[in-house]
Design a protein around this motif. Structure first.
Motif, PDB file in Angstrom:
ATOM      1  N   LEU A  15       0.380  -1.380  -0.805  1.00  0.00           N
ATOM      2  CA  LEU A  15      -0.147   0.211  -0.305  1.00  0.00           C
ATOM      3  C   LEU A  15       0.937   1.593   0.105  1.00  0.00           C
ATOM      4  N   SER A  16       1.927   0.844   0.464  1.00  0.00           N
ATOM      5  CA  SER A  16       2.746   2.505   0.675  1.00  0.00           C
ATOM      6  C   SER A  16       3.010   2.476  -0.256  1.00  0.00           C
ATOM      7  N   GLN A  17       3.893   1.447  -0.578  1.00  0.00           N
ATOM      8  CA  GLN A  17       5.225   1.529  -2.243  1.00  0.00           C
ATOM      9  C   GLN A  17       3.702   1.729  -3.146  1.00  0.00           C
ATOM     10  N   ARG A  18       2.486   1.449  -3.760  1.00  0.00           N
ATOM     11  CA  ARG A  18       1.501   2.003  -4.608  1.00  0.00           C
ATOM     12  C   ARG A  18       1.442   3.601  -4.031  1.00  0.00           C
ATOM     13  N   GLN A  19       1.434   4.158  -2.808  1.00  0.00           N
ATOM     14  CA  GLN A  19       1.028   5.376  -3.223  1.00  0.00           C
ATOM     15  C   GLN A  19       2.221   6.683  -2.841  1.00  0.00           C
ATOM     16  N   ASN A  20       3.331   5.982  -2.717  1.00  0.00           N
ATOM     17  CA  ASN A  20       4.425   6.555  -3.568  1.00  0.00           C
ATOM     18  C   ASN A  20       4.574   6.864  -5.025  1.00  0.00           C
ATOM     19  N   ALA A  22       1.746   6.345  -6.887  1.00  0.00           N
ATOM     20  CA  ALA A  22       1.456   7.438  -7.932  1.00  0.00           C
ATOM     21  C   ALA A  22       1.438   9.133  -7.178  1.00  0.00           C
ATOM     22  N   ILE A  23       2.005   9.643  -6.199  1.00  0.00           N
ATOM     23  CA  ILE A  23       3.111  10.388  -5.977  1.00  0.00           C
ATOM     24  C   ILE A  23       3.723  10.961  -6.893  1.00  0.00           C
ATOM     25  N   GLN A  26       1.978  11.277 -10.351  1.00  0.00           N
ATOM     26  CA  GLN A  26       1.227  12.891 -10.356  1.00  0.00           C
ATOM     27  C   GLN A  26       2.466  14.021 -10.329  1.00  0.00           C
TER      28      GLN A  26
END
Length: 135
Positions: A15-20, A22-23, A26
């Motif tokens: 989850l943390s890797q996916r958020q990073n 995505a950021i 972006q």
């Protein structure tokens, strides 16, 4: 303290890797958009400049001549400024040399004065110990 183990830890890490990711994507997209907008503005400015130059060639030649005169004037100003600075530096160095020479001369003369005074004292001591000179 709460420790995650096994599948819970793996899920949280993903989850943390996916958020990073995505950021980061972006940010990259915003950077690309800003760069494209900047390039559009530059292209529009260059287009306006070429149109302006083509519309009024005599005004453009006058503008170029003015820019060249301005550049030459500024170059001369810088040259005069640095020449003045160099002259001032040399003048200051010359004054310092003369001052040092004068100080050395004054010390030498004051030392000479001390030497004369010391000789007079020694003569006075000799007179005191021997008595008056027979002259």
């Amino acid at each position: 303290m709460f420790l995650l183990q096994g599948p819970q830890f793996h899920d949280l890490l993903q989850l943390s890797q996916r958020q990073n990711l995505a950021i980061q994507q972006q940010f990259n997209q915003e950077y690309i958009d800003a760069n494209n907008l900047y390039r559009k503005h530059i292209a529009a400015y260059e287009q306006q400049e070429t149109e302006r130059q083509q519309q009024n060639p005599e005004i453009e030649s006058q503008r170029r001549a003015y820019q060249q005169r301005k550049q030459e004037f500024r170059r001369q100003q810088r040259h005069q400024y640095w020449q003045q600075q160099q002259r001032q530096y040399r003048r200051d160095r010359r004054q310092q040399r003369h001052m040092r020479h004068d100080e050395i001369e004054a010390k030498r003369l004051s030392g000479f004065g001390c030497q004369v005074q010391n000789e007079e004292r020694q003569l006075q001591l000799l007179r005191d110990t021997r008595g008056p000179d027979p002259e």
